[in-house]
Scaffold this motif. Structure first.
Motif, short mmCIF file in Angstrom:
data_model
loop_
_atom_site.label_atom_id
_atom_site.label_comp_id
_atom_site.label_asym_id
_atom_site.label_seq_id
_atom_site.Cartn_x
_atom_site.Cartn_y
_atom_site.Cartn_z
N UNK A 46 25.28 36.03 40.60
CA UNK A 46 26.74 36.01 40.53
C UNK A 46 27.31 37.42 40.59
N UNK A 47 26.75 38.33 39.82
CA UNK A 47 27.22 39.72 39.79
C UNK A 47 27.02 40.37 41.16
N UNK A 48 25.88 40.14 41.77
CA UNK A 48 25.59 40.73 43.08
C UNK A 48 26.56 40.22 44.14
N UNK A 49 26.77 38.90 44.18
CA UNK A 49 27.66 38.34 45.20
C UNK A 49 29.11 38.75 44.97
N UNK A 50 29.54 38.84 43.73
CA UNK A 50 30.91 39.26 43.44
C UNK A 50 31.13 40.72 43.87
N UNK A 51 30.14 41.56 43.62
CA UNK A 51 30.25 42.97 43.99
C UNK A 51 30.25 43.17 45.50
N UNK A 52 29.59 42.26 46.23
CA UNK A 52 29.49 42.39 47.69
C UNK A 52 30.61 41.65 48.43
N UNK A 53 31.38 40.83 47.74
CA UNK A 53 32.45 40.05 48.38
C UNK A 53 33.58 40.96 48.85
N UNK A 54 34.34 40.47 49.80
CA UNK A 54 35.52 41.23 50.24
C UNK A 54 36.63 41.15 49.20
N UNK A 55 36.72 40.03 48.50
CA UNK A 55 37.71 39.81 47.44
C UNK A 55 37.21 38.68 46.55
N UNK A 56 37.73 38.61 45.34
CA UNK A 56 37.37 37.55 44.40
C UNK A 56 38.64 36.84 43.96
N UNK A 57 38.59 35.52 44.00
CA UNK A 57 39.68 34.69 43.50
C UNK A 57 39.17 34.01 42.24
N UNK A 58 39.89 34.18 41.14
CA UNK A 58 39.47 33.62 39.86
C UNK A 58 40.57 32.69 39.36
N UNK A 59 40.19 31.45 39.07
CA UNK A 59 41.13 30.48 38.53
C UNK A 59 40.76 30.25 37.07
N UNK A 60 41.67 30.59 36.18
CA UNK A 60 41.43 30.47 34.74
C UNK A 60 42.18 29.24 34.25
N UNK A 61 41.43 28.33 33.62
CA UNK A 61 42.05 27.07 33.20
C UNK A 61 41.87 26.85 31.71
N UNK B 152 33.14 47.36 41.59
CA UNK B 152 32.82 47.66 42.99
C UNK B 152 34.08 47.97 43.80
N UNK B 153 35.24 47.95 43.15
CA UNK B 153 36.49 48.28 43.85
C UNK B 153 37.03 47.16 44.71
N UNK B 154 36.60 45.93 44.45
CA UNK B 154 37.06 44.78 45.24
C UNK B 154 38.34 44.22 44.63
N UNK B 155 39.25 43.71 45.46
CA UNK B 155 40.45 43.10 44.90
C UNK B 155 40.11 41.78 44.20
N UNK B 156 40.76 41.56 43.06
CA UNK B 156 40.59 40.32 42.29
C UNK B 156 41.94 39.66 42.18
N UNK B 157 42.02 38.42 42.61
CA UNK B 157 43.25 37.63 42.54
C UNK B 157 43.04 36.56 41.48
N UNK B 158 43.74 36.69 40.36
CA UNK B 158 43.58 35.75 39.25
C UNK B 158 44.76 34.81 39.19
N UNK B 159 44.47 33.54 39.03
CA UNK B 159 45.48 32.50 38.87
C UNK B 159 45.23 31.86 37.51
N UNK B 160 46.25 31.84 36.67
CA UNK B 160 46.11 31.31 35.32
C UNK B 160 46.90 30.02 35.22
#
Length: 88
Positions: A25-40, A70-78
């Motif tokens: 999970x850590x490896x793929x998140x660091x290598x992704x172009x961006x991360x979208x996180x949905x917090x529920x 890793x400097x990737x953009x993170x888009x969080x939706x709560x």
């Protein structure tokens, strides 16, 4: 996302992997172009130290932290905490 010709990496589609889930999970998140996180409405899986976690933070939290480091953009939706959730 698919309309933009981007391929999502999402845990619910993972097959068996050779490494510990936290490391993958850590490896793929660091290598992704961006991360979208949905917090529920619930915290999520908290991996213990013996499985690569810290016993305090969820695997999602660890992945978001890896992306941020890793400097990737993170888009969080709560999700609105007052929103109704049906649970089976």
């Amino acid at each position: 996302m698919l309309g933009l010709q981007n391929l999502p990496i999402q845990m619910e589609t993972f097959s068996a992997m050779s490494g510990p889930p936290v490391d993958d999970c850590i490896s793929m998140a660091a290598e992704a172009d961006a991360v979208v996180c949905i917090v529920a409405h619930r915290y999520g899986y908290v991996p213990p130290r013996e499985l690569g976690g810290d016993g305090e933070r969820s695997i999602t939290w660890l992945g978001v932290d890896a992306a941020k480091r890793a400097g990737k953009p993170v888009f969080a939706f709560i999700v609105d905490p007052s929103a109704s959730v049906e649970r089976a």
